[in-house]
Enzyme design. Structure first.
Site, PDB file in Angstrom:
ATOM      1  N   TYR A  50      23.279  48.415  85.739  1.00  0.00           N
ATOM      2  CA  TYR A  50      24.579  48.858  85.240  1.00  0.00           C
ATOM      3  C   TYR A  50      25.341  47.671  84.639  1.00  0.00           C
ATOM      4  CZ  TYR A  50      23.765  52.973  88.230  1.00  0.00           C
ATOM      5  OH  TYR A  50      23.235  54.089  88.835  1.00  0.00           O
ATOM      6  N   SER A 196      26.153  62.071  89.533  1.00  0.00           N
ATOM      7  CA  SER A 196      26.681  62.984  88.502  1.00  0.00           C
ATOM      8  C   SER A 196      26.923  64.387  89.056  1.00  0.00           C
ATOM      9  CB  SER A 196      25.729  63.046  87.291  1.00  0.00           C
ATOM     10  OG  SER A 196      25.624  61.793  86.666  1.00  0.00           O
ATOM     11  N   GLY A 201      31.212  65.042  83.667  1.00  0.00           N
ATOM     12  CA  GLY A 201      32.500  65.479  83.135  1.00  0.00           C
ATOM     13  C   GLY A 201      32.562  66.947  82.787  1.00  0.00           C
TER      14      GLY A 201
END
Length: 325
Positions: A50, A196, A201
């Site tokens: 990341y 997730s 989103g």
């Protein structure tokens, strides 16, 4: 701290420096991480890949002085090659090197849970897991995890050394773990760590226009987020919206509650750079869905109804999970 002592909601730290467009500044990231601890989060999840080490460094700089307050998880194997490109390297020597570098960036001498970020099939799984077992014996890490693996791979790894967790994408619109991994983890005493859990989103209801995503946002390359597919996927959200209204909470809180109620050994690690969302996500622990509400959502949003696969064909190539027919 053990994984079973953490809260059902942890914090996925990736998006503070990777994947979703403009990363947070070090000051913003530090504020979010410290606020998370103040609110009661006690599980931070990061990885060497990341931000090419930046994410681990952010955590080290921001909260190493509060190290006794959080369970720390990171990952190896998914690393940059000599050109900075995404690559897999599951060789024991690279796993050891990645761990040593992570400890320095995180400003700690111990990582509670260390994952194989991906199964590098160029290297015998037993060799990669054996290297992780050596890190446990050396006192560098507390437990071994696997990410994005099938139930059969989990069992092979578990035969070498007990596996404490499998991290997998899991939410209303991504259910691959339902095929075998959730049950296999329950059998072996491993946690399922859902990354997730808000569908990147989608399940928050806030992302209504995918053309607003920045050019570097990874969702630009995901088939479910194409303009055509996403417009169809938005139509599936109405039951989620209605249940959220009935409970007087956000859609995100209901979506997280659904994940947690799927099985007792599931932990969710949503990521956010928003203080408001940070607080709301933690509140999902107190949302209780009725059996009929849970089943309604189960039927309304699932792999059969969602338009588009989760990854492109190229991105799917290093994922080892079972796939629906």
């Amino acid at each position: 701290m053990k994984l079973n002592q953490t809260r059902p909601i942890g914090l996925g730290c990736m998006n503070l420096s990777h994947a979703y467009g403009e990363p947070s500044s070090p000051e913003q990231a530090s504020k979010i991480l410290n606020l998370a601890l103040d609110l009661g989060y006690n599980h931070f999840d990061t990885a060497a890949f990341y931000g090419l080490g930046v994410n681990e460094q952010l955590i080290g700089n921001a909260v190493a002085h509060r190290r006794n307050e959080y369970f720390l998880a990171s990952k190896c194997v998914l690393v940059p090659d000599e050109n900075g490109k995404r690559s897999l390297d599951g060789r024991p020597e690279r796993i050891r090197q990645t761990c040593e570098e992570a400890l320095k960036r995180l400003k700690t001498d111990f990582i509670d849970l260390y994952y194989l970020h991906r199964y590098d099939k160029k290297v015998p799984l037993e060799d990669s897991v054996g290297a992780m077992a050596d890190l446990v014996a050396a006192g560098k890490i507390g437990a071994i995890g696997l990410s994005e693996v099938s139930a059969s791979t989990l069992r092979r790894a578990h035969a070498v050394h007990p596996v404490s967790a499998v991290q997998t994408e899991y939410s209303l619109w991504t259910r691959n773990a339902d095929i075998a991994v959730i049950d296999a983890c329950a059998e072996l005493g491993a946690a399922v760590v859902a990354f997730s859990p808000l569908g990147r989103g989608y399940l928050t209801g806030a992302l209504t226009d995918v053309t607003s995503l920045g050019p570097e946002d990874i969702r630009r390359r995901m088939p479910r987020f194409s303009e055509e597919n996403y417009a169809k996927n938005l139509l599936l959200l109405e039951p989620l919206k209605q249940i959220a209204n009935n409970h007087n909470v956000s859609m995100a809180e209901v979506a997280l509650a659904w994940v947690l109620q799927r099985a007792k050994h599931i932990i969710a690690i949503p990521g956010t750079s928003s203080e408001t969302h940070l607080k709301a996500n933690l509140n999902a622990q107190s949302v209780s869905l009725s059996d009929s509400e849970w089943q309604l959502l189960h039927q309304a949003i699932n792999d059969e109804k969602v338009h588009g696969p989760r990854y492109s064909q190229a991105a799917q190539s290093d994922v080892d999970t079972e796939q629906f027919a």
